[in-house]
Design an enzyme around this catalytic site. Structure first.
Site: not given
Ligand SMILES: Cc1cc2nc3c(=O)[nH]c(=O)nc-3n(C[C@H](O)[C@H](O)[C@H](O)COP(=O)(O)OP(=O)(O)OC[C@H]3O[C@@H](n4cnc5c(N)ncnc54)[C@H](O)[C@@H]3O)c2cc1C
Lengths: 156, 443
Positions: B11, B42, B104-105, B171, B236, B264, B267-268
């Protein structure tokens, strides 16, 4: 940018576009030889039918391609100049995760089950229309005897 | 405008890219806890078992932020959002002002409450660092246990198996992939995995991991001991919503946003695994939790941060594509129904050998799909689900081989229509001219 346009009424369902597509995307560049060897040739244009009428379903190289958004390897990209959406020839490589297949509303992306033999890693690839990069006009357009398909210049 | 983005994964990186294109004079700052350029979470299993190099995981290329002129703060954790001063305060005391902020954490792994989680040899499987740990394990590990047969657990199991390690998956539920697949589909995929030598134990949970400094075995609820030197916990994820929560934004299981991805606070904005979505296939609020959702949300959110009003609709929580070994599978939307006769759900399916296709219908619409073995055209069915298309006219054709997009030609799913009509009727001079052209006369 060029897009594939379809003059539906003219289609007789001869499927020569499918054959030409398979041929163009085979290593042998010949349909008969390609069926004998691997990988199994697969078409990227589909003449479907409805109510006994043929209907070619093509990749639209969408303005906002869902296959690109879904691609978790970043290899499915829309070329900013040509507008062509493709998963080959980029820095990132297709790993056969099939997210694009799940995302494409037209169902025109398919898995290859033959693992690509080129490159250091072997993954099955997602196959889609690439607008025949080695040709001026896509093979399907050239092959169509009824002038159904057309590579038309359009503005986005 | 000053845009600040917390998190630089699916994201965060997408939003940075969009914002660069949308608002050329803007200043974009990305804050990321991790120390890498945006990489695909992924793909970490494919890195762990050596099929990909680290550089292959950079889905936007390695120097992407530099190329876009985005200020990148790696190893920086956002600690607090000061909404009154419109400022982000980081753990290293750095303060970053924003006009619009994107949270986008993402999510983090959730751990079960069992003993021994702190032993060496116990890991989760969520980041590149975890993948290093798995890749390095090959030197000292002969047997490993994976806890949880969800998507991430099985990815880890597959990677470990490819590394030549004997893997046992434990499982709690009575099937693998309990959130994505039904029992028939899960059996096909389980057999596919077992062919590789992965052992799957169902209906069993772990109560402790044992060892002095490092792991030597695990104990299950059945009091069985499984010897292993390595344990992967994959039970999970939980959304990283705390930052938003402490700032007083509305949250529930995840961060709550409206259809413009706005929280809510006007600006965020928030996108990705940290938010909850309104799932069209179930009609319920659910966690976002997929890559595709995260990227789409980031696109809409950044557009709206730059002053647009784009509505994010058609969200679906479950959208998975998997292929561990030989057999591909896709599940999309509401695939699990507790009681098929209740609530007006109806199921149609075909099953022969390793090919299994199932659709879940409600009223005149498809709301869920599981395709195993043959995944062709699954995107078309997914679009019917997302767009809530009425399929009642084709009720008995839905799983026919030739059922395709051709049946919905007038539904363009928001894209350009490639079908041109020829403005001519039978017998007119134009018609004859065209026929002549078709036959190659005069060309
Ligand atoms: C092994 C694995 C396989 C997957 N395979 C698939 C797949 O095949 N298909 C699919 O659709 N999805 C898959 N997923 C899920 C997919 O990776 C996530 O849906 C996707 O990465 C979400 O992206 P995101 O940007 O929302 O968050 P994330 O990828 O979780 O990234 C969030 C980032 O924000 C950072 N962050 C968090 N809090 C803070 C903070 N306070 N300050 C600064 N930085 C912060 C974190 O360190 C991280 O780098 C998989 C996940 C895993 C773990």
């Amino acid at each position: 940018m060029k897009r594939l346009m379809v003059k539906l009424e003219r289609c007789s369902g001869c499927k020569r576009c499918e054959l030409a597509c398979m041929e163009e995307h085979s290593a042998q560049k010949n349909y008969c030889l390609a069926t004998l060897g691997a990988p199994e040739p697969k078409t990227r244009i589909f003449v479907e039918s409805i109510n006994d009428r043929p209907m070619p379903v093509v990749c639209r190289h969408c303005n906002e391609p869902l296959c690109v958004s879904a691609c978790m390897a970043g290899c499915m990209q829309k070329d900013p100049v040509t507008g062509i959406v493709n998963n080959m020839g980029h820095e990132q490589q297709c790993v056969g995760c099939w997210m694009c297949i799940m995302a494409c509303p037209y169902g025109v992306i398919n898995p290859s089950f033959d693992v690509a033999q080129t490159g250091k890693n072997a993954f099955a690839q997602a196959l889609k229309c690439d607008f025949c990069p080695e040709r001026e006009t896509p093979a399907c357009v050239v092959a169509c005897p009824n002038d159904v398909l057309e590579a038309e210049e359009i503005k986005e | 405008m000053r845009y600040v983005i917390i998190g630089s994964s699916a994201a965060g990186a997408q939003a940075a890219e969009e914002l660069c294109a949308l608002d050329k004079d803007s200043k974009i700052v990305v804050v990321s806890q991790e120390g890498y350029p945006p990489y695909s979470r992924c793909l970490i299993s494919r890195y762990a078992d050596g099929r990909l190099l680290e550089s292959d995981l950079y889905f936007k290329t390695k120097d992407f932020f530099k190329k876009c002129g985005v200020e990148e703060n790696l190893h920086t954790t956002a600690a607090k959002i000061d909404r009154a001063a419109k400022k982000l305060i980081c753990e290293n005391a750095k303060e970053i002002e924003y006009d619009k902020l994107l949270i986008a954490t993402g999510a983090r792994p959730r751990f079960p409450k069992i003993d021994g989680l702190d032993l060496s040899g116990v890991t989760c499987f969520h980041s590149l660092d975890d993948a290093y740990r798995v890749a390095e394990s090959v030197a000292f590990v002969k047997e490993a246990v994976v806890v949880g047969a969800g998507f991430v657990g099985l990815e880890a199991a597959y990677a470990l198996t490819r590394l030549g390690i004997k893997v046992t998956v434990v499982e709690r539920c009575s099937q693998i992939l309990p959130n994505q697949l039904d029992i028939i589909a899960s059996k096909i995929i389980q057999r596919d995995l077992e062919e590789l030598g992965v052992e799957v134990i169902l209906n069993e949970s772990l109560i402790s991991i044992n060892g002095t400094e490092s792991v030597y075995d695990v104990t299950t609820a059945d009091k069985a001991h499984i010897k292993c030197e390595f344990v992967v916990i994959a039970t999970g994820i939980t959304p990283n919503k705390e930052l938003a929560e402490q700032a007083g934004l509305d949250t529930d299981r995840g961060i709550l946003v409206d259809e413009f991805l706005m929280t809510s606070d006007a600006n965020i904005f928030a996108a990705g695994d940290c938010i909850e979505i309104q799932d069209v296939s179930t009609g319920k609020r659910t966690l976002s939790a997929t890559w595709f959702n995260a990227v789409l949300q980031a696109k809409f959110a950044s557009h709206n941060m730059a002053g647009g009003r784009r509505r994010y609709t058609g969200a679906v929580g479950i959208q998975n594509a998997v292929q561990f070994h030989q057999i591909p599978a896709i599940s999309f939307g509401k695939t699990l129904i507790e009681d098929e006769s209740s609530d007006g759900y109806e199921v149609i399916s075909i099953h022969s050998g390793n090919v299994y296709k199932k659709l879940v219908l409600k009223e005149d619409k498809i709301c869920g799909m599981i395709f195993v073995g043959d995944i062709a055209k699954s995107g078309f069915y997914a679009a019917l689900i997302r767009q809530e298309v009425d399929v009642s006219k084709y009720r008995d054709k839905l799983l026919d081989q030739d059922f395709s997009y051709a049946y919905f030609k007038d539904e363009n799913f928001g894209q350009m229509d490639p079908y041109k009509t020829i403005p001519a009727c039978w017998g007119s001079p134009v018609w004859w001219l065209q026929r002549a052209q078709c036959m190659g006369i005069g060309s």
